[in-house]
Write a protein that holds these residues in place. Structure first.
Motif, PDB file in Angstrom:
ATOM      1  N   ASN A 161      -4.848  -1.394  -6.882  1.00  0.00           N
ATOM      2  CA  ASN A 161      -5.912  -1.765  -5.966  1.00  0.00           C
ATOM      3  C   ASN A 161      -6.175  -0.587  -5.030  1.00  0.00           C
ATOM      4  O   ASN A 161      -5.378   0.346  -4.954  1.00  0.00           O
ATOM      5  N   LEU A 162      -7.289  -0.645  -4.306  1.00  0.00           N
ATOM      6  CA  LEU A 162      -7.700   0.487  -3.477  1.00  0.00           C
ATOM      7  C   LEU A 162      -7.662   0.135  -2.000  1.00  0.00           C
ATOM      8  O   LEU A 162      -8.218  -0.886  -1.583  1.00  0.00           O
ATOM      9  N   GLN A 163      -7.004   0.988  -1.216  1.00  0.00           N
ATOM     10  CA  GLN A 163      -7.091   0.927   0.234  1.00  0.00           C
ATOM     11  C   GLN A 163      -7.848   2.162   0.712  1.00  0.00           C
ATOM     12  O   GLN A 163      -7.487   3.283   0.372  1.00  0.00           O
ATOM     13  N   SER A 164      -8.889   1.943   1.492  1.00  0.00           N
ATOM     14  CA  SER A 164      -9.646   3.040   2.075  1.00  0.00           C
ATOM     15  C   SER A 164      -9.667   2.825   3.577  1.00  0.00           C
ATOM     16  O   SER A 164     -10.090   1.768   4.051  1.00  0.00           O
ATOM     17  N   SER A 165      -9.194   3.808   4.325  1.00  0.00           N
ATOM     18  CA  SER A 165      -8.957   3.582   5.748  1.00  0.00           C
ATOM     19  C   SER A 165     -10.149   4.013   6.597  1.00  0.00           C
ATOM     20  O   SER A 165     -11.294   4.033   6.139  1.00  0.00           O
ATOM     21  N   THR A 166      -9.877   4.371   7.830  1.00  0.00           N
ATOM     22  CA  THR A 166     -10.947   4.777   8.744  1.00  0.00           C
ATOM     23  C   THR A 166     -11.185   6.281   8.706  1.00  0.00           C
ATOM     24  O   THR A 166     -11.897   6.815   9.560  1.00  0.00           O
ATOM     25  N   LEU A 167     -10.586   6.967   7.725  1.00  0.00           N
ATOM     26  CA  LEU A 167     -10.915   8.373   7.517  1.00  0.00           C
ATOM     27  C   LEU A 167     -10.865   8.698   6.039  1.00  0.00           C
ATOM     28  O   LEU A 167     -10.160   8.059   5.270  1.00  0.00           O
ATOM     29  N   GLU A 218       0.909  -5.845  -9.981  1.00  0.00           N
ATOM     30  CA  GLU A 218      -0.524  -6.026  -9.802  1.00  0.00           C
ATOM     31  C   GLU A 218      -0.919  -6.091  -8.329  1.00  0.00           C
ATOM     32  O   GLU A 218      -2.114  -6.183  -8.021  1.00  0.00           O
ATOM     33  N   ARG A 219       0.054  -6.016  -7.450  1.00  0.00           N
ATOM     34  CA  ARG A 219      -0.225  -6.079  -6.006  1.00  0.00           C
ATOM     35  C   ARG A 219       0.144  -4.774  -5.304  1.00  0.00           C
ATOM     36  O   ARG A 219       0.521  -4.771  -4.140  1.00  0.00           O
ATOM     37  N   ILE A 220       0.012  -3.679  -6.053  1.00  0.00           N
ATOM     38  CA  ILE A 220       0.221  -2.355  -5.482  1.00  0.00           C
ATOM     39  C   ILE A 220      -1.144  -1.726  -5.221  1.00  0.00           C
ATOM     40  O   ILE A 220      -2.033  -1.770  -6.067  1.00  0.00           O
ATOM     41  N   TRP A 221      -1.299  -1.143  -4.038  1.00  0.00           N
ATOM     42  CA  TRP A 221      -2.554  -0.536  -3.605  1.00  0.00           C
ATOM     43  C   TRP A 221      -2.327   0.951  -3.377  1.00  0.00           C
ATOM     44  O   TRP A 221      -1.250   1.366  -2.948  1.00  0.00           O
ATOM     45  N   TRP A 222      -3.349   1.744  -3.637  1.00  0.00           N
ATOM     46  CA  TRP A 222      -3.275   3.171  -3.363  1.00  0.00           C
ATOM     47  C   TRP A 222      -4.219   3.517  -2.227  1.00  0.00           C
ATOM     48  O   TRP A 222      -5.406   3.175  -2.260  1.00  0.00           O
ATOM     49  N   GLU A 275      -9.420  -8.404 -12.107  1.00  0.00           N
ATOM     50  CA  GLU A 275     -10.344  -7.878 -11.113  1.00  0.00           C
ATOM     51  C   GLU A 275      -9.569  -7.095 -10.060  1.00  0.00           C
ATOM     52  O   GLU A 275      -8.559  -7.580  -9.542  1.00  0.00           O
ATOM     53  N   PRO A 276     -10.018  -5.902  -9.704  1.00  0.00           N
ATOM     54  CA  PRO A 276      -9.313  -5.134  -8.675  1.00  0.00           C
ATOM     55  C   PRO A 276      -9.662  -5.636  -7.283  1.00  0.00           C
ATOM     56  O   PRO A 276     -10.667  -6.311  -7.079  1.00  0.00           O
ATOM     57  N   ARG A 277      -8.829  -5.283  -6.336  1.00  0.00           N
ATOM     58  CA  ARG A 277      -9.122  -5.572  -4.942  1.00  0.00           C
ATOM     59  C   ARG A 277      -9.338  -4.269  -4.187  1.00  0.00           C
ATOM     60  O   ARG A 277      -8.734  -3.245  -4.517  1.00  0.00           O
ATOM     61  N   VAL A 278     -10.173  -4.335  -3.165  1.00  0.00           N
ATOM     62  CA  VAL A 278     -10.503  -3.165  -2.352  1.00  0.00           C
ATOM     63  C   VAL A 278     -10.472  -3.567  -0.885  1.00  0.00           C
ATOM     64  O   VAL A 278     -11.117  -4.540  -0.486  1.00  0.00           O
ATOM     65  N   SER A 279      -9.727  -2.816  -0.090  1.00  0.00           N
ATOM     66  CA  SER A 279      -9.715  -3.064   1.352  1.00  0.00           C
ATOM     67  C   SER A 279     -10.261  -1.848   2.087  1.00  0.00           C
ATOM     68  O   SER A 279     -10.097  -0.704   1.652  1.00  0.00           O
ATOM     69  N   GLY A 333       0.835  -1.196   0.000  1.00  0.00           N
ATOM     70  CA  GLY A 333       0.000   0.000   0.000  1.00  0.00           C
ATOM     71  C   GLY A 333       0.866   1.240   0.000  1.00  0.00           C
ATOM     72  O   GLY A 333       1.736   1.408   0.859  1.00  0.00           O
ATOM     73  N   ILE A 334       0.626   2.120  -0.972  1.00  0.00           N
ATOM     74  CA  ILE A 334       1.380   3.368  -1.076  1.00  0.00           C
ATOM     75  C   ILE A 334       0.383   4.522  -1.170  1.00  0.00           C
ATOM     76  O   ILE A 334      -0.802   4.325  -1.417  1.00  0.00           O
ATOM     77  N   SER A 335       0.870   5.743  -0.968  1.00  0.00           N
ATOM     78  CA  SER A 335      -0.019   6.889  -1.077  1.00  0.00           C
ATOM     79  C   SER A 335       0.789   8.168  -1.002  1.00  0.00           C
ATOM     80  O   SER A 335       2.015   8.149  -0.932  1.00  0.00           O
ATOM     81  N   ARG A 336       0.063   9.277  -1.000  1.00  0.00           N
ATOM     82  CA  ARG A 336       0.662  10.582  -0.803  1.00  0.00           C
ATOM     83  C   ARG A 336       0.989  10.806   0.668  1.00  0.00           C
ATOM     84  O   ARG A 336       1.798  11.638   1.021  1.00  0.00           O
ATOM     85  N   GLY A 337       0.390  10.003   1.548  1.00  0.00           N
ATOM     86  CA  GLY A 337       0.736  10.054   2.953  1.00  0.00           C
ATOM     87  C   GLY A 337      -0.328  10.698   3.822  1.00  0.00           C
ATOM     88  O   GLY A 337      -1.315  11.243   3.342  1.00  0.00           O
ATOM     89  N   SER A 338      -0.108  10.623   5.118  1.00  0.00           N
ATOM     90  CA  SER A 338      -1.054  11.134   6.108  1.00  0.00           C
ATOM     91  C   SER A 338      -0.443  12.337   6.830  1.00  0.00           C
ATOM     92  O   SER A 338       0.718  12.672   6.606  1.00  0.00           O
TER      93      SER A 338
END
Length: 340
Positions: A202-208, A181-185, A240-244, A108-113
């Protein structure tokens, strides 16, 4: 059916009630927890990444160690802030960790928190290009990372190398087949979720997430996921994408659970601001006896949309208790929701 993993923030502090009082405690206990979680049937071991804090930071040594001691569980991050990263060196680290684990890395990667320090990436030697924001810098680094993960040669070989080169341009090694194929944003907004889909992550959506409609958190998150899936389909990707989604869920099955979480005061969504000017909504926690948990979680729209659930854990309470927390969900909650 859903995959169920844990997400550890990797805290430590010299507090008398903590089992993790040092960095050594947290790192070694993280390995032990992943091994024990695999044994009880947990599907994933994920770790947050924070710099300048008494928390886990550099993830690849830990992920490699877990990969060497386990055989089935997915191992990953949620998330690595790309503003701090050298994308090419990161490919080498990630490739090694993925190969050691036998292809189980879910990165899981992103622009950060929100950060512990002001513009912490500057201390790492990185500056946005002229006219570029730090968020754009993070996304551009992510795109470079994704491109070079494909394993195609791009570097001009030295005509007088120390060791013989294969023909053609050179790629980074070790190359981990399938890791692209196993990289999540990790997306905090609807727009970045769509961007992740367009770029095949793939998509990671957290608690905010950013509060974009005023609706309850789980409704906004479900809408974000649907937008992501629509964008994925429109982009024409063949897999197929994955979503967490991440959730704080505690089944109260004994007196210790009730002592720790029976008075949980975060059972409603919270609204506030991150980075001073961005209105955000923070999802509620769930803490109840199993039957009540099943009823409440059945109404969480985002959980229905996701294929992977990451359970946030109180890592400072130690390995034994966190194995109990996870096992309670697997035994007493997941079957009632059809997750397992």
């Amino acid at each position: 059916m859903k995959k169920i993993g844990f997400l550890s923030f990797g805290h430590w502090a010299n507090h008398p009630s903590y089992k993790a009082r040092t960095a050594s405690d947290t790192l070694l206990q993280s390995i032990d927890l992943a091994v024990a979680a695999e044994e009880i049937g947990v599907d994933g071991a994920y770790f947050r990444v924070h710099h300048f804090a008494a928390q886990l930071a550099s993830p690849f040594p830990l992920l490699s160690a877990i990969g060497a001691k386990t055989s089935k569980i997915e191992i990953g991050t949620g998330v690595i802030d790309m503003r701090y990263e050298n994308p090419l060196y990161m490919i080498e680290d990630a490739g090694a960790a993925d190969i050691i684990s036998g292809g189980r890395l879910q990165l899981g990667i992103s622009r950060g928190s929100p950060e512990q320090v002001i513009d912490g990436w500057r201390y790492f030697g990185y500056e946005p290009a002229e006219g570029e924001t730090d968020a754009e810098m993070g996304r551009n680094k992510a795109l470079l990372f994704l491109d070079k993960l494909k394993g195609e040669g791009f570097a001009q070989p030295n005509p007088y190398p120390m060791f013989p080169n294969p023909p053609g341009l050179l790629r980074l090694e070790p190359h981990a087949e399938g890791l692209r194929e196993r990289i999540w944003w990790g997306a905090a907004s609807n727009a970045t979720a769509v961007w992740a889909a367009e770029n095949g992550m793939n998509l990671q959506s957290s608690t905010l997430k950013f509060d974009e409609s005023g609706k309850p958190f789980h409704v906004q998150q479900a809408e974000q996921i649907r937008l992501y899936k629509e964008a994925w389909k429109k982009a024409g990707h063949t897999r197929e994408p994955r979503v967490s989604v991440s959730r704080s869920i505690f089944a109260l099955v004994n007196d210790q659970d009730k002592f720790y979480f029976g008075q949980e005061n975060s059972r409603t969504d919270k609204r506030g601001y991150i980075e001073a000017d961005k209105r955000a909504i923070f999802g509620r926690s769930y803490a109840a006896e199993p039957d009540q948990l099943i009823k409440e979680l059945a109404n969480d729209e985002a959980l229905q949309e996701a294929d992977t659930i990451l359970l946030t854990i109180p890592n400072t309470l130690g390995v034994e208790y966190n194995v109990h927390v996870l096992d309670s969900i697997l035994k007493h909650v997941a079957p009632g929701l059809g997750w397992k």
